[in-house]
Design a protein around this motif. Sequence first.
Motif, PDB file in Angstrom:
ATOM      1  N   LEU A  59       0.736  -1.024  -0.114  1.00 59.58           N
ATOM      2  CA  LEU A  59      -0.033  -0.090  -0.050  1.00 59.58           C
ATOM      3  C   LEU A  59       0.591   1.148   0.021  1.00 59.58           C
ATOM      4  N   ASP A  60       1.931   1.107   0.977  1.00 56.37           N
ATOM      5  CA  ASP A  60       2.822   2.478   0.834  1.00 56.37           C
ATOM      6  C   ASP A  60       3.290   2.727  -0.582  1.00 56.37           C
ATOM      7  N   ARG A  61       3.834   1.659  -1.043  1.00 55.76           N
ATOM      8  CA  ARG A  61       4.595   1.697  -2.394  1.00 55.76           C
ATOM      9  C   ARG A  61       3.474   2.388  -3.403  1.00 55.76           C
ATOM     10  N   ARG A  62       2.467   1.425  -3.545  1.00 52.70           N
ATOM     11  CA  ARG A  62       1.623   1.991  -4.733  1.00 52.70           C
ATOM     12  C   ARG A  62       0.841   3.481  -4.351  1.00 52.70           C
ATOM     13  N   ALA A  63       0.373   3.645  -3.180  1.00 51.31           N
ATOM     14  CA  ALA A  63      -0.132   4.763  -3.013  1.00 51.31           C
ATOM     15  C   ALA A  63       0.907   6.131  -3.031  1.00 51.31           C
ATOM     16  N   ALA A  64       2.167   5.930  -2.653  1.00 49.43           N
ATOM     17  CA  ALA A  64       3.079   6.998  -2.952  1.00 49.43           C
ATOM     18  C   ALA A  64       3.226   7.381  -4.514  1.00 49.43           C
ATOM     19  N   GLU A  65       3.109   6.146  -5.258  1.00 52.52           N
ATOM     20  CA  GLU A  65       3.242   6.347  -6.815  1.00 52.52           C
ATOM     21  C   GLU A  65       2.120   7.165  -7.263  1.00 52.52           C
ATOM     22  N   LEU A  66       0.859   6.638  -6.544  1.00 51.47           N
ATOM     23  CA  LEU A  66      -0.446   7.269  -7.176  1.00 51.47           C
ATOM     24  C   LEU A  66      -0.882   8.540  -6.290  1.00 51.47           C
ATOM     25  N   LEU A  67      -0.257   8.888  -5.518  1.00 46.68           N
ATOM     26  CA  LEU A  67      -0.743  10.119  -4.698  1.00 46.68           C
ATOM     27  C   LEU A  67      -1.173  11.306  -5.093  1.00 46.68           C
ATOM     28  N   THR A  68      -0.644  11.741  -6.300  1.00 45.77           N
ATOM     29  CA  THR A  68      -1.361  12.999  -6.922  1.00 45.77           C
ATOM     30  C   THR A  68      -1.883  12.541  -8.211  1.00 45.77           C
ATOM     31  N   ASP A  69      -1.999  11.352  -8.469  1.00 44.85           N
ATOM     32  CA  ASP A  69      -2.498  10.849  -9.857  1.00 44.85           C
ATOM     33  C   ASP A  69      -4.079  10.687  -9.712  1.00 44.85           C
ATOM     34  N   PRO A  70      -4.790  11.073 -10.958  1.00 41.90           N
ATOM     35  CA  PRO A  70      -6.230  10.836 -10.777  1.00 41.90           C
ATOM     36  C   PRO A  70      -6.511   9.445 -10.617  1.00 41.90           C
ATOM     37  N   GLY A  71      -5.791   8.552 -10.906  1.00 40.02           N
ATOM     38  CA  GLY A  71      -6.316   7.213 -10.585  1.00 40.02           C
ATOM     39  C   GLY A  71      -6.273   6.711  -9.224  1.00 40.02           C
ATOM     40  N   TYR A  72      -5.798   7.585  -8.344  1.00 43.32           N
ATOM     41  CA  TYR A  72      -5.915   7.228  -6.876  1.00 43.32           C
ATOM     42  C   TYR A  72      -7.193   6.766  -6.245  1.00 43.32           C
ATOM     43  N   PRO A  73      -8.106   7.734  -6.513  1.00 42.82           N
ATOM     44  CA  PRO A  73      -9.429   7.534  -6.090  1.00 42.82           C
ATOM     45  C   PRO A  73     -10.051   6.183  -6.585  1.00 42.82           C
ATOM     46  N   SER A  74      -9.773   5.576  -7.643  1.00 44.42           N
ATOM     47  CA  SER A  74     -10.417   4.556  -8.182  1.00 44.42           C
ATOM     48  C   SER A  74      -9.618   3.003  -7.581  1.00 44.42           C
ATOM     49  N   TRP A  75      -8.293   3.316  -7.396  1.00 43.20           N
ATOM     50  CA  TRP A  75      -7.408   2.511  -6.704  1.00 43.20           C
ATOM     51  C   TRP A  75      -7.716   2.255  -5.354  1.00 43.20           C
ATOM     52  N   ARG A  76      -8.005   3.422  -4.760  1.00 42.60           N
ATOM     53  CA  ARG A  76      -8.552   3.176  -3.142  1.00 42.60           C
ATOM     54  C   ARG A  76      -9.733   2.547  -3.038  1.00 42.60           C
ATOM     55  N   LEU A  77     -10.578   2.747  -3.971  1.00 42.49           N
ATOM     56  CA  LEU A  77     -11.911   1.889  -4.062  1.00 42.49           C
ATOM     57  C   LEU A  77     -11.620   0.517  -3.961  1.00 42.49           C
ATOM     58  N   GLU A  78     -10.931   0.209  -4.806  1.00 47.33           N
ATOM     59  CA  GLU A  78     -10.467  -1.343  -5.281  1.00 47.33           C
ATOM     60  C   GLU A  78      -9.958  -2.047  -4.043  1.00 47.33           C
ATOM     61  N   MET A  79      -9.116  -1.149  -3.243  1.00 45.66           N
ATOM     62  CA  MET A  79      -8.285  -1.738  -2.078  1.00 45.66           C
ATOM     63  C   MET A  79      -9.294  -1.828  -0.953  1.00 45.66           C
ATOM     64  N   LEU A  93      -4.609   2.875   4.552  1.00 44.54           N
ATOM     65  CA  LEU A  93      -5.163   3.332   3.249  1.00 44.54           C
ATOM     66  C   LEU A  93      -5.901   4.657   3.517  1.00 44.54           C
ATOM     67  N   ASN A  94      -6.565   4.670   4.569  1.00 48.04           N
ATOM     68  CA  ASN A  94      -7.194   5.948   5.033  1.00 48.04           C
ATOM     69  C   ASN A  94      -6.177   7.087   5.169  1.00 48.04           C
ATOM     70  N   GLU A  95      -5.296   6.828   5.871  1.00 43.27           N
ATOM     71  CA  GLU A  95      -4.329   7.897   6.170  1.00 43.27           C
ATOM     72  C   GLU A  95      -3.464   8.242   4.846  1.00 43.27           C
ATOM     73  N   TRP A  96      -3.359   7.565   3.868  1.00 40.89           N
ATOM     74  CA  TRP A  96      -2.892   7.629   2.548  1.00 40.89           C
ATOM     75  C   TRP A  96      -3.960   8.627   1.753  1.00 40.89           C
ATOM     76  N   THR A  97      -5.102   8.493   2.074  1.00 37.47           N
ATOM     77  CA  THR A  97      -6.171   9.331   1.496  1.00 37.47           C
ATOM     78  C   THR A  97      -6.099  10.656   2.044  1.00 37.47           C
ATOM     79  N   LEU A  98      -5.972  10.834   3.489  1.00 39.50           N
ATOM     80  CA  LEU A  98      -5.956  12.017   4.058  1.00 39.50           C
ATOM     81  C   LEU A  98      -4.590  12.620   3.471  1.00 39.50           C
TER      82      LEU A  98
END
Length: 163
Positions: A59-79, A93-98
């Motif tokens: 989660l840390d690796r992938r969220a860091a890659e997607l942090l400012t990417d428009p794909g983050y919200p859909s990835w978060r929903l999947e996870m 995961l919630n803290e990455w979203t915050l």
Amino acid sequence: MSSGAVSADSDWDPDEHVRFARYRRAFDEVAPADAAALVARVLTDPDKGMASSAVCEFLDRRAAELLTDPGYPSWRLEMTGSVEVDDFSARRLNEWTLLRATTLDEPWDAESLLAASHWLQLHAAEKSSVMAVLEVLVESGRTRRIRNIAKSRLSVAQPPMPA
């Protein structure tokens, strides 16, 4: 999962270090479409702490890659569905979203930031350039280190006062 490293019970090894290494390799190789299923499978491991660590590393690796990417919200929903069985992974995961919200100046609230873990507050102090985030952390950050980092970054971020 391209390797099948964690899908077959016959591959189960009693040594959690061996399983952790397999999980890491599987996360390195997993196709994005299969990641949620892999997370769910890893979280069925009998060693809950080790499984949670492997998932959070992913989660840390992938969220860091997607942090400012428009794909983050859909990835978060999947996870979200996959991590809900593990409190630590769900919180991470919630803290990455915050962190994303504080980084992009999307809606967030001070109470959530102040209730967040040391990890999140430190990352927000180090990464956010949103003045309101830094001000909250200067005033009420969890540790002196977090408050000092936020203060240092806030002083640099603030525009000079007109003469």
